[in-house]
Design a protein around this motif. Structure first.
Motif, mmCIF file in Angstrom:
data_model
loop_
_atom_site.group_PDB
_atom_site.id
_atom_site.type_symbol
_atom_site.label_atom_id
_atom_site.label_comp_id
_atom_site.label_asym_id
_atom_site.label_seq_id
_atom_site.Cartn_x
_atom_site.Cartn_y
_atom_site.Cartn_z
ATOM 1 N N ALA A 57 0.834 -1.198 0.000
ATOM 2 C CA ALA A 57 0.000 0.000 0.000
ATOM 3 C C ALA A 57 0.870 1.251 0.000
ATOM 4 C CB ALA A 57 -0.932 -0.008 1.206
ATOM 5 N N ALA A 58 1.912 1.256 0.825
ATOM 6 C CA ALA A 58 2.812 2.416 0.894
ATOM 7 C C ALA A 58 3.539 2.627 -0.426
ATOM 8 C CB ALA A 58 3.806 2.232 2.030
ATOM 9 N N GLU A 59 3.927 1.516 -1.062
ATOM 10 C CA GLU A 59 4.618 1.621 -2.353
ATOM 11 C C GLU A 59 3.684 2.193 -3.412
ATOM 12 O OE1 GLU A 59 7.110 -1.211 -5.514
ATOM 13 O OE2 GLU A 59 6.267 -2.067 -3.686
ATOM 14 N N LEU A 60 2.425 1.738 -3.411
ATOM 15 C CA LEU A 60 1.439 2.274 -4.350
ATOM 16 C C LEU A 60 1.172 3.750 -4.094
ATOM 17 C CD1 LEU A 60 -1.166 -0.639 -4.385
ATOM 18 C CD2 LEU A 60 -0.054 0.306 -6.412
ATOM 19 N N ALA A 61 1.154 4.121 -2.822
ATOM 20 C CA ALA A 61 0.881 5.519 -2.470
ATOM 21 C C ALA A 61 2.014 6.435 -2.905
ATOM 22 C CB ALA A 61 0.645 5.643 -0.967
ATOM 23 N N PHE A 67 -3.110 9.497 -1.668
ATOM 24 C CA PHE A 67 -2.975 8.077 -1.365
ATOM 25 C C PHE A 67 -2.312 7.857 -0.008
ATOM 26 C CE2 PHE A 67 -2.451 7.945 -6.221
ATOM 27 C CZ PHE A 67 -3.824 7.991 -6.406
ATOM 28 N N LYS A 68 -1.352 8.712 0.330
ATOM 29 C CA LYS A 68 -0.709 8.593 1.644
ATOM 30 C C LYS A 68 -1.716 8.864 2.759
ATOM 31 C CE LYS A 68 3.386 10.402 2.269
ATOM 32 N NZ LYS A 68 4.492 11.398 2.239
ATOM 33 N N VAL A 315 -4.861 0.859 -3.137
ATOM 34 C CA VAL A 315 -4.257 1.180 -1.844
ATOM 35 C C VAL A 315 -5.194 0.731 -0.719
ATOM 36 C CG1 VAL A 315 -3.570 3.068 -0.305
ATOM 37 C CG2 VAL A 315 -2.852 3.091 -2.707
ATOM 38 N N MET A 316 -6.486 1.059 -0.850
ATOM 39 C CA MET A 316 -7.459 0.644 0.154
ATOM 40 C C MET A 316 -7.504 -0.882 0.277
ATOM 41 S SD MET A 316 -10.721 3.186 -0.369
ATOM 42 C CE MET A 316 -11.569 2.424 0.999
#
Length: 349
Positions: A57-61, A67-68, A315-316
């Motif tokens: 998720a953090a990488e996608l954000a 997104f963060k 991300v969600m």
């Protein structure tokens, strides 16, 4: 129940039993999708830890503040802030936001009146903040025809009955959340009015919303699609109906199933605008101020593109998979600890 007093939707709006059957079908379909997801090994692949999902998720954000923000909002132990209320703002030509900071009401301005998504915390806020805020946006609050309540929490339905009493506004909610209000009898709960069916079209004048059941945050959470016009172009916006994941693992799995289904529907509808009724959770308050600072700018910060909208949902998805894995890991540790204690007790006497 009387028929709606505008040209919205269909006569079937008041046929509650029919819509309850539709809602039950939607829940069954969502459960089937989740079972298929599990069967494919996608829910928790071997070796995938909670941290693996959170890292994805953090990488996608990346460095994207929208997104963060949703990563932070979906992290266990997150404490929602209580930001100052922004001045009301038209974030699109036909979409206005009136907010108290923590929670917002979104007004869809049509040729025949207003469709309001949520109604703030209580009757006082509806009277003293929402109504004057709409007037500040150049909208007439007496033309609020519908309040679409995204879920049965007081900060979303609290002002709805005031609007119903004052202006004859019809109040809409999913059957499961009407039932939740009936069983819990919270303060300021609106009188049961119109049920929302999964996938229902709500039309008022020149504007049509599509209302989707997205259970998880509550049993009857609803997330709408609607047109958002900006500088001569019409975009397709969505509002996710309930942010904070529930406590029970099974309810988190329902939430995940809703994310997967809704993301697929977003893709088919070409959604390219993301909004939240809790604008602190998606950098929405900051985006409002960006837009306010450049009202004649070409770019609208709420337009994140179809790929951006899908990335938001991905991300969600990873955050919820991580939260579910986190629950499973905690249960495994608790079970192992209990088993060890049992062995120790059995061998000591």
């Amino acid at each position: 129940m009387n028929e709606p007093h505008t040209d919205a939707t269909r006569p079937a709006l008041t046929r509650r039993r029919f819509w309850q059957l539709g809602a039950a079908t939607a829940v069954t379909a969502g459960a089937a999708a989740l079972l298929a997801d599990r069967a494919a090994g996608a829910l928790a692949a071997p070796g995938d830890t909670a941290q693996d999902y959170f890292d994805r998720a953090a990488e996608l954000a990346g460095d994207n503040p929208v997104f963060k923000s949703i990563v932070n909002a979906l992290t266990a132990g997150y404490t929602p802030p209580r930001p100052a209320a922004p001045t009301p703002l038209r974030i699109f030509d036909n979409v206005g936001v009136v907010s108290v900071g923590f929670v917002s009401a979104t007004a869809i301005l049509t040729s025949r009146g207003i469709i309001l998504i949520d109604a703030l915390n209580n009757p006082d806020e509806a009277e003293q903040i929402l109504v004057p805020g709409l007037r500040e946006l150049g909208a007439d609050p007496s033309t609020i025809k519908y309040v679409v309540v995204t879920h049965a929490h007081g900060d979303h339905f609290g002002g709805a009955q005031y609007l119903a009493d004052q202006y004859g506004t019809r109040v809409m909610m999913a059957p499961a959340d009407w039932d939740l209000l009936a069983s819990t009898a919270p303060a300021n709960a609106p009188t049961r009015d119109l049920d929302i069916a999964d996938g229902q079209k709500l039309t008022l004048g020149d504007t049509t919303l599509t209302l989707h059941h997205t259970p998880g945050h509550t049993p009857g959470s609803v997330s709408p699609f609607f047109p958002a016009r900006w500088q001569g172009r019409t975009h397709t916006a969505m509002t996710w109906g309930g942010t904070n994941p529930p406590t029970a693992t099974a309810s988190k799995e329902t939430y995940l199933s809703s994310i997967l289904t809704f993301a697929s529907r977003m893709r088919r509808a070409g959604v390219d605008v993301e909004l939240s009724n809790h604008a602190f959770a998606d950098y929405g308050l900051e985006r409002m101020e960006e837009l306010r600072a450049t009202p004649d700018g070409r770019d609208n910060p709420f337009v994140i593109g179809a790929s951006g909208a899908q990335r938001f949902m991905k991300v969600m998805e990873n955050m919820l998979r991580g939260r579910i894995a986190q629950d499973q890991e905690a249960a495994t540790i608790a079970s192992t600890t209990a088993a060890a204690a049992s062995v120790h007790t059995a061998g000591c006497c």
